[in-house]
Enzyme design. Structure first.
Site, PDB file in Angstrom:
ATOM      1  N   ARG A  16       0.802  -1.230   0.000  1.00 47.00           N
ATOM      2  CA  ARG A  16       0.000   0.000   0.000  1.00 47.00           C
ATOM      3  C   ARG A  16       0.836   1.283   0.000  1.00 47.00           C
ATOM      4  NH1 ARG A  16      -3.907  -0.395   4.753  1.00 47.00           N
ATOM      5  NH2 ARG A  16      -2.739  -2.241   5.393  1.00 47.00           N
ATOM      6  N   ASP A 105       7.783  -1.745  10.926  1.00 44.27           N
ATOM      7  CA  ASP A 105       6.904  -0.656  10.485  1.00 44.27           C
ATOM      8  C   ASP A 105       6.086  -0.068  11.636  1.00 44.27           C
ATOM      9  OD1 ASP A 105       5.194  -2.781  10.904  1.00 44.27           O
ATOM     10  OD2 ASP A 105       4.195  -2.664   8.959  1.00 44.27           O
ATOM     11  N   ASN A 389      38.061  30.946  -5.858  1.00 48.18           N
ATOM     12  CA  ASN A 389      38.830  29.873  -5.204  1.00 48.18           C
ATOM     13  C   ASN A 389      39.108  28.707  -6.139  1.00 48.18           C
ATOM     14  OD1 ASN A 389      36.046  29.322  -5.206  1.00 48.18           O
ATOM     15  ND2 ASN A 389      36.245  27.889  -3.515  1.00 48.18           N
TER      16      ASN A 389
HETATM   17  C1  UD1 Z   1      -0.021  -8.090  11.643  1.00 47.27           C
HETATM   18  C2  UD1 Z   1      -0.671  -9.093  12.566  1.00 47.27           C
HETATM   19  C3  UD1 Z   1      -1.931  -8.451  13.159  1.00 47.27           C
HETATM   20  C4  UD1 Z   1      -1.575  -7.171  13.864  1.00 47.27           C
HETATM   21  C5  UD1 Z   1      -0.781  -6.239  12.964  1.00 47.27           C
HETATM   22  C6  UD1 Z   1      -0.215  -5.090  13.778  1.00 47.27           C
HETATM   23  C7  UD1 Z   1      -0.225 -11.346  11.790  1.00 47.27           C
HETATM   24  C8  UD1 Z   1      -0.737 -12.488  11.001  1.00 47.27           C
HETATM   25  N1  UD1 Z   1      -1.015 -10.294  11.849  1.00 47.27           N
HETATM   26  O1  UD1 Z   1      -0.918  -7.830  10.591  1.00 47.27           O
HETATM   27  O2  UD1 Z   1      -2.568  -9.335  14.077  1.00 47.27           O
HETATM   28  O3  UD1 Z   1      -2.748  -6.514  14.329  1.00 47.27           O
HETATM   29  O4  UD1 Z   1       0.334  -6.926  12.370  1.00 47.27           O
HETATM   30  O5  UD1 Z   1       0.446  -4.148  12.983  1.00 47.27           O
HETATM   31  O6  UD1 Z   1       0.849 -11.422  12.356  1.00 47.27           O
HETATM   32  N2  UD1 Z   1       6.285  -9.526   7.621  1.00 47.27           N
HETATM   33  C9  UD1 Z   1       7.358 -10.285   7.256  1.00 47.27           C
HETATM   34  N3  UD1 Z   1       7.177 -11.366   6.474  1.00 47.27           N
HETATM   35  C10 UD1 Z   1       5.955 -11.749   6.057  1.00 47.27           C
HETATM   36  C11 UD1 Z   1       4.842 -10.964   6.431  1.00 47.27           C
HETATM   37  C12 UD1 Z   1       5.029  -9.865   7.220  1.00 47.27           C
HETATM   38  O7  UD1 Z   1       8.496  -9.974   7.627  1.00 47.27           O
HETATM   39  O8  UD1 Z   1       5.868 -12.764   5.367  1.00 47.27           O
HETATM   40  C13 UD1 Z   1       6.524  -8.339   8.459  1.00 47.27           C
HETATM   41  C14 UD1 Z   1       6.122  -7.057   7.782  1.00 47.27           C
HETATM   42  O9  UD1 Z   1       7.232  -6.521   7.079  1.00 47.27           O
HETATM   43  C15 UD1 Z   1       5.736  -6.170   8.954  1.00 47.27           C
HETATM   44  C16 UD1 Z   1       5.193  -7.165   9.972  1.00 47.27           C
HETATM   45  O10 UD1 Z   1       5.709  -8.439   9.610  1.00 47.27           O
HETATM   46  O11 UD1 Z   1       6.850  -5.543   9.521  1.00 47.27           O
HETATM   47  C17 UD1 Z   1       3.668  -7.199   9.954  1.00 47.27           C
HETATM   48  O12 UD1 Z   1       3.249  -7.606   8.670  1.00 47.27           O
HETATM   49  P1  UD1 Z   1       1.963  -7.004   7.952  1.00 47.27           P
HETATM   50  O13 UD1 Z   1       1.817  -7.650   6.650  1.00 47.27           O
HETATM   51  O14 UD1 Z   1       2.003  -5.522   8.015  1.00 47.27           O
HETATM   52  O15 UD1 Z   1       0.861  -7.593   8.927  1.00 47.27           O
HETATM   53  P2  UD1 Z   1      -0.549  -7.023   9.227  1.00 47.27           P
HETATM   54  O16 UD1 Z   1      -1.486  -7.510   8.198  1.00 47.27           O
HETATM   55  O17 UD1 Z   1      -0.462  -5.592   9.499  1.00 47.27           O
HETATM   56 CA    CA Z   2       1.247  -3.908   9.355  1.00 41.25          CA
END
Ligand code: UD1
Ligand code: CA
Length: 458
Positions: A16, A105, A389
């Site tokens: 996004r 993040d 200069n």
């Molecule tokens: C996740 C949580 C959710 C929580 C939210 C808070 C899970 C399944 N869900 O959702 O419950 O409310 O964070 O912000 O955990 N990432 C990886 N590898 C991956 C996927 C994600 O490193 O395969 C990292 C992303 O870079 C990020 C973090 O994990 O830093 C969260 O991932 P994101 O995809 O933003 O999860 P949300 O859908 O926000």
């Molecule tokens: Ca997130």
């Protein structure tokens, strides 16, 4: 006290953001998002810090390459947060104690909050402790499901939640403390039969509870601390919060900020009491500003040291320079790197300095370029003075000793030295050194050709 290990998840795509840059390298309050998280991690003095990278991994590792002791785990492809954590396992082989999981993040999380999370986790002896918050509306966050006794029983992702679960306003921050001993075996056993076909780390809560393990929660008071950045909108929201927080701290320390909405002051900037910061000012990097200064509107200062009682008039740009007490700068001055402005010196409008020392009490009030120059004390630099200069290949130095007077529109062709108390007439081109106490002039005698205009017309 058990050992602390930190894992930071930063492999996700950040769809996004619609960016060619990795999400965690986008800046809020001057620093990349992940740098905020790393600073919080550092405050815990962890034995190990692992960053899980994946999407644009090379760029993230390159950006963080200068940080010593950091370890990277590559997650390829990105199959969810559970799968991401598992990639850190090789770095933690044989480790015991507490694993703190942070998200690359989520930049506003305070060290004190993580310390509370760790303390409660240790005190309860839980297998996992989840940092939660109440958020209305709860957006797309995972929801905290509690049993009849109010105990956490599961985390359900928004996309998998029933309407009743979606009504829950307690959310998962994505920040956890885990006991290391059962962790990786449990994460390895998680499946991916859910709406997104991912290995959700959040499923660990339900699994642990079914195994009879203790899972605790810490509920945050200020939910803004766990704001995650998933879009440019959220990046701007987080940036605004960082700005307000920093400005509030400075005002509490005695700094006047005329319009806190438009004062952008970096996290590593220091400012003394009774300094006044006017609107639209940017203070960045390792800038230090003394007390009793006035920084007028539109000024940008980067990595510079400003002593007490300095006035910086509107629209100046100052970088990597030092300005001594009582000096006055601007308006519209450009002070470039490695410049030093002495006590009580004046640099006026449309004057540019580069790698130049301007001594105590000296003045360059109008329209000058002073580059690679060493200018003594009580020197007057007239309007339009230029140090030439650069000969197209090399840069050369100009030295102007104490008490010299440089008339307007003088060009100093470097390398050249103007000795103590010398006087340079207006419009002079200085090619040779000027001895102490002497007058230098280079312009020829003026000729007036009478009747010339009339003749030209015919
Ligand atoms: C996740 C949580 C959710 C929580 C939210 C808070 C899970 C399944 N869900 O959702 O419950 O409310 O964070 O912000 O955990 N990432 C990886 N590898 C991956 C996927 C994600 O490193 O395969 C990292 C992303 O870079 C990020 C973090 O994990 O830093 C969260 O991932 P994101 O995809 O933003 O999860 P949300 O859908 O926000
Ligand atoms: Ca997130």
């Amino acid at each position: 006290m058990s050992t602390i290990h930190v894992v930071i998840l930063a492999a996700g795509k950040g769809t996004r953001m619609k960016s060619a840059e990795p999400k965690v390298l986008h800046r809020a309050g001057e620093l990349p998002l992940i740098e905020h998280v790393l600073r919080t991690a550092d405050s815990l003095h962890p034995a190990t810090t692992v960053v899980v990278v994946g999407h644009l991994a090379d760029r993230v590792t390159a950006a963080l390459g200068k940080r010593l002791g950091l370890r990277f785990a590559l997650q390829q492809p990105q199959l969810g947060t559970g799968h991401a954590l598992l990639q850190a396992e090789p770095h933690l082989a044989g480790a015991t104690g507490t694993l703190v999981l942070l998200s690359g993040d989520v930049p506003l999380l305070r060290p004190a909050t993580v310390k509370t999370l760790i303390d409660r986790h240790r005190a309860s002896g839980a297998a996992a402790t989840v940092l939660t918050a109440r958020v209305t509306p709860p957006h797309e966050y995972g929801r905290i499901v509690r049993d009849g006794r109010g105990h956490i029983s599961a985390i359900v992702e928004h996309k998998d939640a029933t309407p009743a679960q979606r009504a829950i306003d307690e959310i998962n921050s994505g920040i956890f403390a885990f006991a290391l001993e059962p962790l990786f075996d449990a994460v390895r056993s998680l499946g991916s039969a859910n709406a997104q076909g991912e290995y959700y780390l959040t499923d660990l809560v339900g699994l642990y509870r079914s195994q009879g393990r203790t899972v605790e929660t810490v509920v945050l008071e200020d939910s803004r601390e766990v704001l995650g950045v998933n879009s440019r909108r959220e990046l701007a929201d987080v940036t605004a919060i960082l700005k307000t927080t920093r400005n509030d701290e400075l005002m509490a320390e005695g700094v006047s900020i005329v319009d806190p909405a438009t004062a952008w002051i970096g996290p590593d900037v220091t400012i003394g009491p009774d300094t006044v910061i006017h609107p639209n000012v940017y203070l960045e990097g390792r800038t230090r500003i003394g007390s009793g200064c006035v920084v007028h509107a539109g000024v940008r200062i980067v990595d510079s040291t400003i002593a007490d009682g300095v006035v910086i008039n509107n629209y100046c740009v100052i970088s990597e320079s030092r300005i001594a007490a009582g000096a006055r700068i601007g308006p519209f001055a450009h002070i470039r790197p490695q410049s030093e402005i002495g006590e009580g010196a004046h640099v006026g409008n449309f004057t540019e300095l580069k790698k130049t020392v301007l001594g105590k009490g000296s003045k360059a009030n109008h329209l000058s370029y002073l580059g690679d120059a060493v200018i003594g004390e009580q020197v007057n630099i007239g309007a339009g003075t230029i140090t030439c200069n650069y000969d197209g290949t090399h840069k050369h130095q100009t030295v102007i000793e104490d008490g010299a007077f440089v008339g307007s529109d003088t060009q100093l062709i470097a390398p050249v030295t103007v000795r103590k108390g010398a006087y340079i007439g207006t419009g002079t081109t200085i090619r040779e050194d000027v001895p102490a106490g002497s007058l230098a002039v280079s312009a020829g005698k003026q000729r007036n050709i009478e009747g010339w205009v009339e003749k030209k017309r015919k």
